[in-house]
Write an enzyme that holds these catalytic residues in place. Structure first.
Site: not given
Length: 807
Positions: A278, A313, A544
């Site tokens: 990620d 994120h 996600s």
């Protein structure tokens, strides 16, 4: 009731018989689509137009060659659309020997082929046959001569620059991917052109990485003019594509700032390790205590820093993977226990970027080499462009499938978010999923790994606040499967097991801003960990979030059953998932699996058995052409005791999963292995193979093999995930002497190119999960122990058999 550990079937002791795969029934054995009688007039018109275009294109291609570039060979490629399925075993050598055409790539499930023109003299036979058929159809010349094999052709064309170059000046970016063509019959030509291409790139100072084994080339910071020159002069390039990727996140929320307010209590314990591919993991959060301080796995900055956007994120993805559903739904209150430790593998620093797929794969192999125990990964960075309906597998997907197979790993991949969904809907509309632009993103079509879609569940208590009919339903932004076999196969020939996602899990939902407007709404979203200490937490929705939550379930399984193979973890998760509460109207039922997979995951059902529900796990291997028979013995009390009813006293749910070495260049046999299973009457292998009208071995009329390989002329693609569910009556148990037969069969496809089959394995591992549960009103509490006593099974990880973990 107390949790009990699952049971392992001791394969060599439970196995009763090994027979041969025999297909003595079914349809399609004598079908020959090549014998379709054509309409010569319509075919002649199409051929006339195709031939004119081919001759014009061949002149344009020759004129575009740069004579100053030293390339030892020129190769032309012909793309052919067929009337039906091109059967490799039957026609591959005929087309090569008759027309001089070497098949190099097969798509559209073998209805479209790309051929290299390997022999120009023999190719003239093809051209002459096309001309002869044109004369036959348009001039009514009954004497016109042509080779009958062209009757199977629908259209043909030269592979041109516009086919190869699939990027524009706007979307080139700093990384482009070149898919190179394999020429098995002409390795000298293939090597010669590739050698010349590498020399050209070096001379022109174009940075590149090449992998000849996997037929891919990456160029860095190349201009459009340079790409055009390469495509025009080096005849070994099938496609040039962009690698633009992005994190799977449709929206960002900010709720009132507050501290993280928790610590992880078991950071010193030995826990499963999850790799997070990620934007990095922030060390300014409590995740620092369970994240390996290893900053070596990165493509874009320090992997221990997550500065993607305002709140990161990778950090929220990592928290969901390590801390799971319970801690997030509980708002991190009380003692926080982690289920996994984390390895940060940073692919991009911001929300979007051009990925070097080759370098991503290298990071995966290096991480696995450094940490051999690492077998679970999360990938929520997908291509930003959706896949076209029935589009073939990309090189990236191929590499991820190959990695999973070779390393016994499992990557949990987000199916992707459709960011247009909010603007294109005013309510929850299942018909919206019929639009092609809702199709999944690469690499979510991966078969050896696990694709996860988002359910509308936001992991909060109380009333559901989203726009979906219920929290179990797929969120409107979650993408759908891109495979549609209805446009190619008849109803009887479709493989019902071939779909994505595999499962769905909570990802949050949109809310109603007003009765006719949907938007990001805090009360419908999921509260997740932010990388920003000033925020603490943020509100998000997206696939996600669903993917790492499902990976967390795999980590919980590894805690209880540390020795299980990756495909067994996958089978357990799918076997525990359910579509029970996802009810579609009849008109939308064809969308059910394409949007929801096998359903919403159920952690407790996946991880534990109990006294009235036993899950048995079979990990074994099987040879191509072999059929294995395992008896499943049922307790006597089921037929001797009054259970309150006689029908549907048991429910059996079984799932088979296996990984495979994928094959490039052939969409139909990307998975070349047929492994199927079912549960039959108490019959032998030969009896199960017999024609049904002579001896019916089915327990129920609707319960047959999980998938079929009996149609040899127009086979459907195989699936490596299959699930069956059925109910059992007392009468069935009594008539079969309390024993059913679990049958597993395997067969290597006959549609594999000779260059690929030579070294392909013929023995395959598989994982099969079998759950048997009582469905009577007053459960007996006897099923688990008595199944254990009369079958060759053992309690898995017996030292932890009384474990009752927090799910």
């Amino acid at each position: 009731m107390p949790n009990k550990n699952h049971l392992r079937i001791i394969a060599d002791r439970q196995l009763e018989e090994s027979g041969e795969v025999k297909f003595n029934y079914g349809f399609g054995e004598n079908e020959d689509e090549a014998n379709i009688e054509p309409n010569y007039i319509f075919m002649a018109r199409a051929f006339r137009d195709d031939l004119r275009s081919y001759r014009s294109d061949i002149e344009v291609k020759a004129a575009a060659k740069n004579k100053t570039i030293d390339v030892p060979f020129d190769v032309d490629y012909l793309e052919v659309d067929f009337m039906g399925q091109f059967h490799l075993e039957k026609y591959y050598s005929i087309w090569y020997n008759t027309f001089g055409l070497e098949g190099v790539s097969f798509t559209n499930f073998n209805r479209t082929a790309l051929f290299s023109i390997a022999d120009q003299d023999k190719f003239q036979v093809f051209i002459s046959s096309v001309e002869g058929l044109i004369n036959r159809g348009l001039d009514d010349n009954t004497e016109a001569d042509f080779n009958k094999n062209v009757l199977f052709v629908k259209n043909f064309k030269l592979l041109t620059l516009s086919d190869v170059l699939q990027v524009s000046a706007e979307n080139i970016g700093n990384v482009v991917v070149l898919k190179t063509i394999e020429l098995p019959a002409s390795p000298v030509i293939e090597k010669g052109i590739l050698d010349a291409l590498e020399s050209y790139l070096t001379i022109h100072q174009i940075s590149y990485e090449i992998n000849r084994e996997t037929h891919r080339l990456e160029l860095y910071d190349a201009t459009l003019d340079e790409l055009i020159a390469i495509a025009q002069n080096f005849d070994v390039i099938e496609s040039i594509t962009s690698s633009l990727s992005g994190v799977v996140r449709p929206g960002v929320y900010n709720i009132p700032s507050r501290d993280f307010g928790f610590e992880i209590a078991n950071a010193d314990e030995e826990l499963p390790l999850i790799g997070i591919l990620d934007t990095g993991i922030s060390m300014q959060t409590p995740l620092a205590s369970i994240t390996l301080r290893d900053d070596t796995f990165t493509l874009d900055g320090n992997p221990l820093i997550d500065d993607c956007g305002n709140d990161g994120h990778g950090t929220m993805v990592a928290a969901l993977a390590a801390l799971g559903r319970h801690n997030h739904s509980n708002n991190f209150e009380g003692e926080i226990t982690a289920d996994a430790k984390l390895l940060s593998i940073k692919l991009i620093g911001s929300g979007d970027g051009y990925l070097s797929e080759k370098k991503v794969i290298e990071l995966l192999y290096k991480a696995k080499e450094k940490y051999p125990q690492l077998g679970i990964f999360v990938l929520t960075i997908c291509y930003k462009t959706h896949k076209r309906t029935n589009e073939a597998f990309s090189n990236y997907t191929y590499e991820l499938d190959k990695f999973a197979h070779e390393t016994d790993s499992l990557i949990f991949i987000s199916i992707g978010n459709n960011s247009q969904a909010m603007n294109e809907n005013v309510d929850y509309d299942l018909n919206y999923f019929n639009n092609e632009h809702t199709n999944l993103n690469t690499p979510a079509d991966s078969m050896n790994n696990m694709t996860v879609g988002a359910a509308a569940d936001g992991l909060y208590d109380g009333a559901f606040n989203g726009i979906a009919p219920g929290k179990e339903f797929p969120a409107i932004y979650s993408r759908t499967d891109h495979i549609d076999l209805t446009v190619i196969y008849s109803v009887k020939k479709r493989n019902k097991n071939l779909f994505k996602p595999d499962v769905i899990e909570g990802g949050g939902d949109y809310g109603f801003y007003n009765p006719t407007t949907i938007d990001f709404m805090d009360n419908a979203a999921m509260s997740v960990l932010s990388s920003n200490p000033a925020l603490g937490y943020t509100k998000e929705v997206g696939t996600s979030l669903a993917a790492p939550l499902t990976a967390n379930l795999a980590a919980k399984l590894k805690i209880v059953y540390p020795d299980l193979k990756s495909q067994t973890l996958k089978a357990l998760i799918i076997n525990g998932a359910s579509l029970k509460n996802i009810v579609y109207p009849d008109v939308n039922k064809p969308l059910l699996n394409r949007t929801s997979g096998y359903g919403l995951i159920d952690a407790n059902r996946t991880i534990f058995s109990d006294e009235n529900s036993a899950t048995m796990i079979l990990e074994d291997s099987i040879q191509s052409g072999e059929q294995k028979i395992y008896p499943v013995n049922f307790p006597h009390y089921l037929i001797s005791t009054s259970l309150g009813k006689t029908n549907r006293v048991l429910k059996i749910t079984a799932t088979l999963c296996f990984s495979f070495l994928p094959l490039q260049h052939n969409q139909l046999t990307y998975c070349p292995i047929h492994i199927a299973f079912s549960i039959f009457k108490n019959h032998s292998s030969d009896d199960i193979n017999r024609v049904q009208r002579l001896l019916n071995s089915k327990l129920r009329t609707t319960l047959s093999w999980s998938q079929s390989a009996r149609d040899k002329s127009t086979p459907a693609p195989y699936s490596n995930v299959q699930k069956i569910e059925f109910n059992v009556d007392v009468a069935q148990l009594r008539s079969e002497g309390k024993t059913f037969k679990l049958a597993v069969q395997a067969l290597l496809s006959n549609q594999i190119m000779a260059s690929q089959i030579e070294n392909y394995p013929t023995k395959f591992n598989f994982s099969l999960v079998l759950n048997i549960e009582e469905t009577v009103r007053a459960n007996t509490g006897r099923l688990y122990d008595e199944l254990r006593a009369i079958n060759n099974v053992e309690v898995i990880n017996v030292a932890e058999a009384d474990l009752e973990g927090e799910i």
